[in-house]
Structures are given as structure tokens and as C-alpha cells.
Design an enzyme around this catalytic site. Structure first.
Site, mmCIF file in Angstrom:
data_model
loop_
_atom_site.group_PDB
_atom_site.id
_atom_site.type_symbol
_atom_site.label_atom_id
_atom_site.label_comp_id
_atom_site.label_asym_id
_atom_site.label_seq_id
_atom_site.Cartn_x
_atom_site.Cartn_y
_atom_site.Cartn_z
ATOM 1 N N GLY A 11 40.554 7.991 7.320
ATOM 2 C CA GLY A 11 39.779 7.802 8.012
ATOM 3 C C GLY A 11 39.598 7.785 9.537
ATOM 4 N NE ARG A 72 38.571 9.740 3.106
ATOM 5 C CZ ARG A 72 38.792 8.892 4.282
ATOM 6 N NH1 ARG A 72 40.157 7.935 3.702
ATOM 7 N NH2 ARG A 72 37.930 7.717 4.667
ATOM 8 C CG ASP A 103 47.563 4.064 1.039
ATOM 9 O OD1 ASP A 103 46.538 5.163 1.263
ATOM 10 O OD2 ASP A 103 47.551 3.539 -0.197
ATOM 11 C CB THR A 125 43.557 3.048 8.286
ATOM 12 O OG1 THR A 125 42.684 2.124 7.041
ATOM 13 C CG2 THR A 125 44.797 1.719 7.832
ATOM 14 C CG ASP A 127 40.467 -0.492 4.970
ATOM 15 O OD1 ASP A 127 39.770 -0.095 5.606
ATOM 16 O OD2 ASP A 127 41.016 1.702 4.523
ATOM 17 C CG ASP A 129 44.857 -0.536 3.310
ATOM 18 O OD1 ASP A 129 45.223 0.198 4.556
ATOM 19 O OD2 ASP A 129 43.586 0.649 2.181
ATOM 20 N NE ARG A 171 40.308 3.974 1.342
ATOM 21 C CZ ARG A 171 39.622 4.807 1.094
ATOM 22 N NH1 ARG A 171 39.288 5.295 0.270
ATOM 23 N NH2 ARG A 171 39.718 5.407 2.112
HETATM 24 O O1 F6P Z 1 39.856 3.695 4.629
HETATM 25 C C1 F6P Z 1 39.345 3.653 5.934
HETATM 26 C C2 F6P Z 1 37.576 3.132 5.518
HETATM 27 O O2 F6P Z 1 36.323 3.311 6.448
HETATM 28 C C3 F6P Z 1 37.334 1.799 4.261
HETATM 29 O O3 F6P Z 1 37.276 0.986 4.783
HETATM 30 C C4 F6P Z 1 36.258 2.893 3.480
HETATM 31 O O4 F6P Z 1 36.490 2.250 2.627
HETATM 32 C C5 F6P Z 1 36.813 4.197 3.296
HETATM 33 O O5 F6P Z 1 37.248 4.208 4.579
HETATM 34 C C6 F6P Z 1 34.910 5.546 3.876
HETATM 35 O O6 F6P Z 1 35.501 6.046 3.539
HETATM 36 P P1 F6P Z 1 34.623 7.412 4.498
HETATM 37 O O7 F6P Z 1 34.265 6.765 5.584
HETATM 38 O O8 F6P Z 1 35.309 8.764 3.839
HETATM 39 O O9 F6P Z 1 33.229 7.682 3.627
#
Ligand code: F6P
Length: 318
Positions: A11, A72, A103, A125, A127, A129, A171
């Protein structure tokens, strides 16, 4: 070491561009050639690799997103995919890699050890996290975006004397909800690390209504489950409740000064580590010092938010 590559994966997060800029400029300052790998590990497999210059990374320090794009990659999770990626690195004579992401990004990079490709991770990120670092790039901007929205929601909540349930990203982690909840004066914060039971949320709301509070904000981390369900249950209690899901707005925007400085320090440190011969380490900030830690610390141990913030918010929102 003569030539290094840089990529962003997972992300996107505000400040990734500032980190790319720091890698490119400090790399060139130290006499290296720096190549940009587009679209994360997917682009690496496909050979989407181009040289980056000092001027190419001009005018990006203030921009959200990532100029290298992000993805990803499922293919990189396979041995065959990783071998294709390694072939590309060899073809472009790239001797070391800086990977900016979360991660999942570091898990991917750690698999490159087998092929003797030095890799350094930079935590990017929203998050926050990642274990081993106090902050990740993008978190500060994201929580500022959240409180900007919460402040606006509060105006409407106050006018209509309503309860607002606001769902934020993160997340499986509760950091965004926790920090933005404390900074935004939320009455309740619901996070996966300490999921508050609905009975407790309702009891707290009733108590605050009795004490004269006419509106409330409840911040819910997405990792808890369904904010829709929480809002529904409050409505069933006869409480005038509305739900706002902030979503990807939290991933965008110009990075804060904090994130720009963090990204600059971390990007430059990553290059320094590669030049010193370090590999498979993540750049971290602890007690305001930028250091490197083993990938294992970031990948294998679970991040824990500062739970004293949770206790404090409970005291301050009575
Ligand atoms: O890891 C960053 C994040 O924005 C999380 O907070 C969220 O759960 C996820 O990515 C959403 O991913 P995507 O943009 O692939 O839907």
C-alpha cells in the site's frame, strides 16, 4: 557496490516519494548509480527498471503516493517469480536493493538473501504496524488526515447532537484509531488489540449522555470487524447514529513535515547501510535515533501499539 535499485511495494504511503528522493540523492552523493524499479516486485520480475537522476526526483518531496508506483505481487511469492526477479537484477547489474513498504515487502526482500542480493527495508505504511520501529513513514500524515475529518464530523455531530461511528484503516493494527482517537477527542476507541465489548461502548455513551454530552465520536479500527454492525447496534439502542468510513483518503495527500524528515533520514540511512555491506535489515527509528534492525525483528515479532494511549483516552473522554 556501484549500482543500487529502489522500489516501493504494498500500500502506498505519504512520504514514500521523499524516501525515494533521499535514496537517489544520497546514493549519487556517495558515487553510486541509482535505478528505479517500477511497480514493486511485479515490475522487478518484468524488468521495469530505469536509471534515476538527481533532477528526476526534484519536486516530489511534497507529493503523496509514489512516483515508482506500487503493487502487491503474487508471482514474487513463488520461487520461480523470485528467480526471474534475480535475473533482472543481474541483467541490470544492480548490486543492492532498497525496498520501501510494509512487512509483506520485507518478507519478499528477506527471500533474496538466498541469492546473495543485499536488501535494506525502509518502513513505509500508514498502518504503523511494523515491529522494531517507533514510526513508519506515512503514519503521521494519515493520522492528521483522520483528525482533519474527525474535526469536521464533530461540527456536524455537535449541530445534530448525534453519535458518529468513524471507521479508519490499519489492517490488523489499531495505531491509526488510537492516535487519531486521542488527538481527535473520541469518546470511545475500538481497536483489535483491545476490542471493547458493545456493552461497554453503550454504557460509556449512556454515562456521557447523563453527564450532559450531547454528541460523541467513536473511532473504530477496520481490524475490529464491522463498523456497520457497531453503528447498527447503537441505532437499535435508540441512539441517533451515523457512520463514516474514511477509506483510501487516509492513504493520500501531501506528507507532513514529520513524515518528510523521517523519510529523508531513513532513505539516506538505507544507502549508508548498503555501502557498509549490511544486508537484510530494516531501517528503524527508536527514541529519535535512526538505526537498522534485523529483518527478522520486523517480520517475526508482532507490533504492539502504545496501550497507555488507550488508557489515557478513556480518562480524558469522560
Ligand atoms: O496497509 C495499508 C492499507 O491501507 C491498510 O490500512 C488497508 O487494510 C489496506 O492497505 C488496503 O489495501 P488495498 O488498497 O489494497 O485495498
Amino acid at each position: 557496490m556501484k549500482r543500487i535499485g529502489v522500489l516501493t511495494s504494498g500500500g502506498d504511503a505519504p512520504g514514500m516519494n521523499a524516501a525515494i528522493r533521499a535514496v537517489v540523492r544520497s546514493g549519487i552523493y556517495h558515487g553510486l548509480e541509482v535505478f528505479g524499479v517500477y511497480r514493486g516486485y511485479s515490475g522487478l520480475i518484468q524488468g521495469e527498471i530505469k536509471p534515476l537522476t538527481l533532477r528526476f526526483v526534484g519536486d516530489i518531496i511534497h507529493r503523496g503516493g509514489t512516483i515508482l508506483h506500487s503493487a502487491r505481487s503474487e508471482e514474487f511469492r513463488t520461487e520461480v517469480g523470485r528467480e526471474k526477479a534475480v535475473q533482472q537484477l543481474k541483467k541490470y547489474q544492480i548490486d543492492g536493493l532498497v525496498v520501501i513498504g510494509g512487512d509483506g515487502t520485507f518478507q519478499g526482500a528477506s527471500k533474496l538473501a538466498k541469492y546473495n542480493i543485499p536488501a535494506i527495508g525502509v518502513p513505509g505504511t500508514i498502518d504503523n504496524d511494523i515491529n522494531g520501529t517507533d514510526y513508519t513513514i506515512g503514519f503521521d500524515t494519515a493520522i492528521n488526515t483522520v483528525i482533519d475529518s474527525v474535526d469536521k464530523i464533530r461540527d456536524s455531530a455537535s449541530s445534530h447532537e448525534r453519535i458518529f461511528v468513524v471507521e479508519v484503516m490499519g489492517r490488523d493494527a489499531g495505531d491509526i484509531a488510537l492516535w487519531a482517537g486521542l488527538a481527535g477527542g473520541a469518546e470511545s476507541i475500538i481497536i483489535p488489540e483491545n476490542p471493547m465489548k458493545m456493552d461497554e461502548v453503550i454504557a460509556r455513551l449512556q454515562k456521557s449522555l447523563e453527564s450532559g454530552k450531547k454528541h460523541s465520536i467513536i473511532l473504530v479500527a477496520e481490524g475490529v470487524g464491522s463498523a456497520v454492525e457497531i453503528a447498527k447496534q447503537l441505532k437499535q439502542q435508540g441512539m441517533d447514529t451515523r457512520l463514516t468510513v474514511l477509506g483510501h483518503v487516509q492513504r493520500g495527500g501531501s506528507p507532513t513535515a514529520f513524515d518528510r524528515v523521517l523519510a529523508s533520514r531513513m532513505g539516506a540511512k538505507a544507502v549508508e547501510c548498503l555501502l557498509k555491506g549490511e544486508s537484510h535489515r530494516m531501517i528503524a527509528i527508536r527514541h529519535n535515533e535512526v538505526i537498522s534492525v534485523d529483518f527478522a525483528e520486523a517480520i517475526k515479532q508482532k507490533h504492539q501499539p502504545i496501550m497507555s494511549l488507550f488508557d489515557l483516552s478513556k480518562i480524558l473522554s469522560i
